[in-house]
Structures are given as structure tokens and as C-alpha cells.
Scaffold this motif. Structure first.
Motif, PDB file in Angstrom:
ATOM      1  N   MET A  39       0.841  -1.215   0.000  1.00 13.81           N
ATOM      2  CA  MET A  39       0.000   0.000   0.000  1.00 13.81           C
ATOM      3  C   MET A  39       0.872   1.260   0.000  1.00 13.81           C
ATOM      4  O   MET A  39       1.897   1.290   0.687  1.00 13.81           O
ATOM      5  CB  MET A  39      -0.889  -0.012   1.246  1.00 13.81           C
ATOM      6  N   ALA A  40       0.479   2.226  -0.783  1.00 15.92           N
ATOM      7  CA  ALA A  40       1.289   3.457  -0.851  1.00 15.92           C
ATOM      8  C   ALA A  40       1.254   4.179   0.501  1.00 15.92           C
ATOM      9  O   ALA A  40       0.261   4.110   1.223  1.00 15.92           O
ATOM     10  CB  ALA A  40       0.729   4.367  -1.930  1.00 15.92           C
ATOM     11  N   GLU A  41       2.366   4.822   0.795  1.00 12.60           N
ATOM     12  CA  GLU A  41       2.394   5.586   2.044  1.00 12.60           C
ATOM     13  C   GLU A  41       1.434   6.771   1.947  1.00 12.60           C
ATOM     14  O   GLU A  41       1.335   7.399   0.899  1.00 12.60           O
ATOM     15  CB  GLU A  41       3.811   6.089   2.303  1.00 12.60           C
ATOM     16  N   PRO A  42       0.732   7.097   3.029  1.00 11.87           N
ATOM     17  CA  PRO A  42      -0.212   8.210   2.968  1.00 11.87           C
ATOM     18  C   PRO A  42       0.522   9.538   2.762  1.00 11.87           C
ATOM     19  O   PRO A  42       1.659   9.705   3.211  1.00 11.87           O
ATOM     20  CB  PRO A  42      -0.898   8.176   4.338  1.00 11.87           C
ATOM     21  N   THR A  43      -0.136  10.454   2.089  1.00 11.04           N
ATOM     22  CA  THR A  43       0.493  11.744   1.816  1.00 11.04           C
ATOM     23  C   THR A  43       0.258  12.712   2.984  1.00 11.04           C
ATOM     24  O   THR A  43      -0.604  12.491   3.841  1.00 11.04           O
ATOM     25  CB  THR A  43      -0.111  12.397   0.559  1.00 11.04           C
ATOM     26  N   VAL A  44       1.013  13.781   2.952  1.00 13.22           N
ATOM     27  CA  VAL A  44       0.881  14.844   3.947  1.00 13.22           C
ATOM     28  C   VAL A  44      -0.570  15.334   4.011  1.00 13.22           C
ATOM     29  O   VAL A  44      -1.153  15.469   5.086  1.00 13.22           O
ATOM     30  CB  VAL A  44       1.846  15.999   3.599  1.00 13.22           C
ATOM     31  N   VAL A  53       7.349  17.889  12.038  1.00 12.86           N
ATOM     32  CA  VAL A  53       7.858  16.596  11.565  1.00 12.86           C
ATOM     33  C   VAL A  53       8.616  16.776  10.248  1.00 12.86           C
ATOM     34  O   VAL A  53       9.660  16.170  10.020  1.00 12.86           O
ATOM     35  CB  VAL A  53       6.675  15.604  11.419  1.00 12.86           C
ATOM     36  N   LEU A  54       8.109  17.649   9.392  1.00 20.03           N
ATOM     37  CA  LEU A  54       8.753  17.859   8.089  1.00 20.03           C
ATOM     38  C   LEU A  54       9.900  18.864   8.172  1.00 20.03           C
ATOM     39  O   LEU A  54      10.659  19.023   7.218  1.00 20.03           O
ATOM     40  CB  LEU A  54       7.720  18.377   7.071  1.00 20.03           C
ATOM     41  N   LEU A  74       4.620  10.412   3.505  1.00 14.70           N
ATOM     42  CA  LEU A  74       5.398  10.548   4.743  1.00 14.70           C
ATOM     43  C   LEU A  74       6.074   9.208   5.028  1.00 14.70           C
ATOM     44  O   LEU A  74       5.398   8.191   5.168  1.00 14.70           O
ATOM     45  CB  LEU A  74       4.450  10.936   5.883  1.00 14.70           C
ATOM     46  N   VAL A  75       7.395   9.193   5.096  1.00 12.94           N
ATOM     47  CA  VAL A  75       8.122   7.926   5.327  1.00 12.94           C
ATOM     48  C   VAL A  75       7.907   7.473   6.782  1.00 12.94           C
ATOM     49  O   VAL A  75       7.616   8.301   7.654  1.00 12.94           O
ATOM     50  CB  VAL A  75       9.630   8.081   5.013  1.00 12.94           C
ATOM     51  N   PRO A  76       8.066   6.175   7.053  1.00 12.59           N
ATOM     52  CA  PRO A  76       7.680   5.648   8.363  1.00 12.59           C
ATOM     53  C   PRO A  76       8.205   6.395   9.601  1.00 12.59           C
ATOM     54  O   PRO A  76       7.406   6.667  10.495  1.00 12.59           O
ATOM     55  CB  PRO A  76       8.154   4.199   8.319  1.00 12.59           C
ATOM     56  N   PRO A  77       9.487   6.764   9.689  1.00 10.23           N
ATOM     57  CA  PRO A  77       9.879   7.440  10.941  1.00 10.23           C
ATOM     58  C   PRO A  77       9.120   8.753  11.145  1.00 10.23           C
ATOM     59  O   PRO A  77       8.648   9.052  12.250  1.00 10.23           O
ATOM     60  CB  PRO A  77      11.377   7.712  10.766  1.00 10.23           C
ATOM     61  N   PHE A 129       6.246   9.485   9.853  1.00 10.55           N
ATOM     62  CA  PHE A 129       4.853   9.105  10.084  1.00 10.55           C
ATOM     63  C   PHE A 129       4.643   8.769  11.558  1.00 10.55           C
ATOM     64  O   PHE A 129       3.682   9.217  12.185  1.00 10.55           O
ATOM     65  CB  PHE A 129       4.520   7.895   9.190  1.00 10.55           C
ATOM     66  N   ARG A 130       5.578   8.012  12.127  1.00 10.50           N
ATOM     67  CA  ARG A 130       5.436   7.633  13.547  1.00 10.50           C
ATOM     68  C   ARG A 130       5.520   8.842  14.459  1.00 10.50           C
ATOM     69  O   ARG A 130       4.770   8.959  15.428  1.00 10.50           O
ATOM     70  CB  ARG A 130       6.507   6.595  13.939  1.00 10.50           C
ATOM     71  N   SER A 131       6.406   9.779  14.168  1.00  9.59           N
ATOM     72  CA  SER A 131       6.449  10.945  15.072  1.00  9.59           C
ATOM     73  C   SER A 131       5.205  11.812  14.919  1.00  9.59           C
ATOM     74  O   SER A 131       4.730  12.380  15.905  1.00  9.59           O
ATOM     75  CB  SER A 131       7.728  11.792  14.975  1.00  9.59           C
ATOM     76  N   PHE A 132       4.677  11.885  13.713  1.00 10.71           N
ATOM     77  CA  PHE A 132       3.426  12.639  13.543  1.00 10.71           C
ATOM     78  C   PHE A 132       2.299  11.961  14.329  1.00 10.71           C
ATOM     79  O   PHE A 132       1.553  12.626  15.065  1.00 10.71           O
ATOM     80  CB  PHE A 132       3.059  12.734  12.053  1.00 10.71           C
TER      81      PHE A 132
END
Ligand code: GLN
Length: 287
Positions: free
Chosen positions: A1-6, A36-37, A52-55, A57-60
Motif C-alpha cells: 500500500m502506498a504511504e499516505p500523503t501529507v 515533523v517535516l 510521509l516515510v515511516p519514521p 509518520f510515527r512521530s506525527f
């Protein structure tokens, strides 16, 4: 699944926060995302299609979870701007409020204090994050400062802020109750944003204040003036002749605080209005 966008993440976070009853949900989600960005909030639209890449994404996610339980944005971000200084903020101390800038501006604008032949010695009572004393020390580096707080963890936070700003050496730090133990006639000015919220009003404050900020920094007893009432006589004693006291006060307290000042012997008592037209700062001199 594609990573979700901002864009997608912002929309779902704002919805989650809204459902949780959080005020300014979208704005808070945007602040968390820009952190985060590592960009400015106003730049977010330019990055909305970015995944948003996983790290990140996790902090968000972690930030949104904290916001969803009502934690104040400034604690989640970990800092706040006050008088142009970036200060670290966490639950050890009250979050600096914009209205407290008026307290600092009133002190800075007080010519008799700064026109003295020798550098003045100022005390900040109940320093919390250190916002007041640090803003003064950054604008008036020649003066000497004493920062006091009863709460050791708050004093540690204030000191950390001072070190980050390169101002630590200008300030003497002391744990203690108001001005207890400070020698008589030693200070040129006393500045304080002491707790002034009447206890009965505590329950009406928003949940994020009640559940996360230190109550001792806000609760001023039955009429809100319990701390100020104790502070004023100590202030009168510790000030030199021509010394000046500056207090932040709550809505509708100016008359009562001015009377308390007069009873202690202060003269030339004045009030200053904040941007919403409320008396927010009172000051007076020891003659
Ligand atoms: N201005 C703060 C508030 O209303 C109160 C600060 C204080 O009690 N000194 O949340």
C-alpha cells in the motif's frame, strides 16, 4: 500500500482531533506536521502530495495522539516563542502566554529604572520557564537578575532555557518562597507573573490547562490574590528607595491590587491595558 500523503494525514488527524473535542484541530495538526517535516506551517500546501516515510509518520502519529488527549500544543512541540526568544516548554512550568509580553514591555519601557547611574538589579518572582527574566536579560544585558521559583523542576527548566540562549551567567537562580530570605533594600525592581486565577475559576479553564499545566502556577486562592497579597509586603522590604514593582494581574483585579499596593506604601501606582483593553499589568514605586 502506498504511504499516505501529507494532505491525507493532515485531513485524518484534524478529523480525529475534532472528534476528540480539541479546539483548533486543523491548526494543531498542521503545526505538528510542519515540525515533523522541518518546514514552516505555511509551506505545507507545497508539500501536500509528499508521502510521509515511516519514521516521520510515527512521530506525527505520536504528536497527534498527545494532542488528542488534550495536551497543549506547546508541550507537544516542546517550545514556544516569547518576545522573539524560542523557549523550551514542558509540564514543569506554565506555558508562556502572549499577555505576559506586556509585563516585559512595561519593564523595558520604564525609563527611571534603566536611567540609573549603576546597572539595576531585578528579581523575577515565580520565574517558571524563565520567560520574563530571559526576555529582560536579552534586551538589557547590563543589568543583574535574580530568578526565583518555589518549584525546583521549573527552575531547572528556566536554567536550561538560559543556557540555550547563552544568558545563564547573567542570572542568579534561587529556589524559594517568593522573596523570603532576600536582603532588605537590595533590589531595584521586582517583576512577577504570580498565580492569580481565583480557585472557583479553575474549573472553568479549558481541559488542556487543568489537566496538563501546573496548578500552582495559576491558582491564586479564593480571590486570586493570595500570592500577590503575600508578595507585596516582601517586595516593599526588599526594594531600594525608588525601587519599582511590576505585576501581571487578571481581569477585574486592578482596583484590588492597586489598593493592596497602596496599603503597603507604594506610590505612583499605574495600570497598563492589554490588546483586548483589559488592565493586565500594574506597577508602582517605593518612594
Ligand atoms: N494568564 C494566565 C491564564 O489565564 C494566568 C497566569 C497567572 O495566573 N499568572 O491562563
Amino acid at each position: 500500500m502506498a504511504e499516505p500523503t501529507v494532505l491525507e494525514l493532515l485531513a485524518s488527524a484534524a478529523r480525529r482531533l475534532e472528534v476528540a473535542g480539541i479546539e483548533e484541530a486543523r491548526l494543531k495538526a498542521e503545526w505538528a506536521m510542519s515540525r515533523v517535516l522541518g518546514c514552516r506551517r505555511l509551506e505545507l500546501p507545497l508539500r501536500s502530495r509528499e508521502p510521509l516515510v515511516p519514521p516521520a509518520f510515527r512521530s506525527f502519529e505520536a504528536a497527534v495522539q498527545r494532542l488528542a488527549i488534550g495536551e497543549p500544543l506547546q508541550y507537544v512541540l516542546g517550545d514556544v516563542e516569547f518576545m522573539g526568544l524560542v523557549l523550551k516548554t514542558d509540564p514543569r512550568a506554565l506555558i508562556p502566554r502572549p499577555e505576559t509580553e506586556l509585563l516585559v514591555e512595561t519593564v523595558l519601557a520604564c525609563r527611571p529604572l534603566w536611567d540609573r547611574a549603576r546597572a539595576p538589579f531585578l528579581a523575577d518572582v515565580g520565574t517558571g520557564t524563565g520567560c520574563v527574566v530571559l526576555a529582560l536579560a536579552s534586551r538589557r544585558p547590563a543589568a543583574r537578575y535574580l530568578a526565583r521559583d518555589l518549584n525546583r523542576p521549573a527552575l531547572d527548566l528556566a536554567r536550561e532555557n538560559a543556557i540555550r540562549l547563552g544568558l545563564a551567567l547573567r542570572i542568579e537562580w534561587a529556589e524559594g518562597d517568593l522573596l523570603e530570605g532576600v536582603p532588605a533594600a537590595s533590589l531595584d525592581a521586582v517583576v512577577s507573573n504570580a498565580p492569580y486565577v481565583p480557585t472557583a475559576q479553575w474549573e472553568t479553564l479549558t481541559r488542556s490547562i487543568r489537566e496538563f499545566e501546573p496548578r500552582t502556577a495559576l491558582d491564586g486562592g479564593p480571590d486570586g490574590l493570595a500570592v500577590i497579597r503575600r508578595l507585596l509586603p516582601q517586595t516593599f522590604t526588599t526594594l531600594v528607595t525608588e525601587g519599582i514593582v511590576f505585576l501581571e494581574i487578571g481581569d477585574g483585579q486592578a482596583g484590588a491590587v492597586q489598593s493592596l499596593m497602596a496599603e503597603c506604601g507604594f506610590a505612583d501606582i499605574q495600570a497598563r491595558l492589554d490588546l483586548s483593553g483589559r488592565e493586565r499589568v500594574v506597577f508602582g514605586a517605593k518612594r
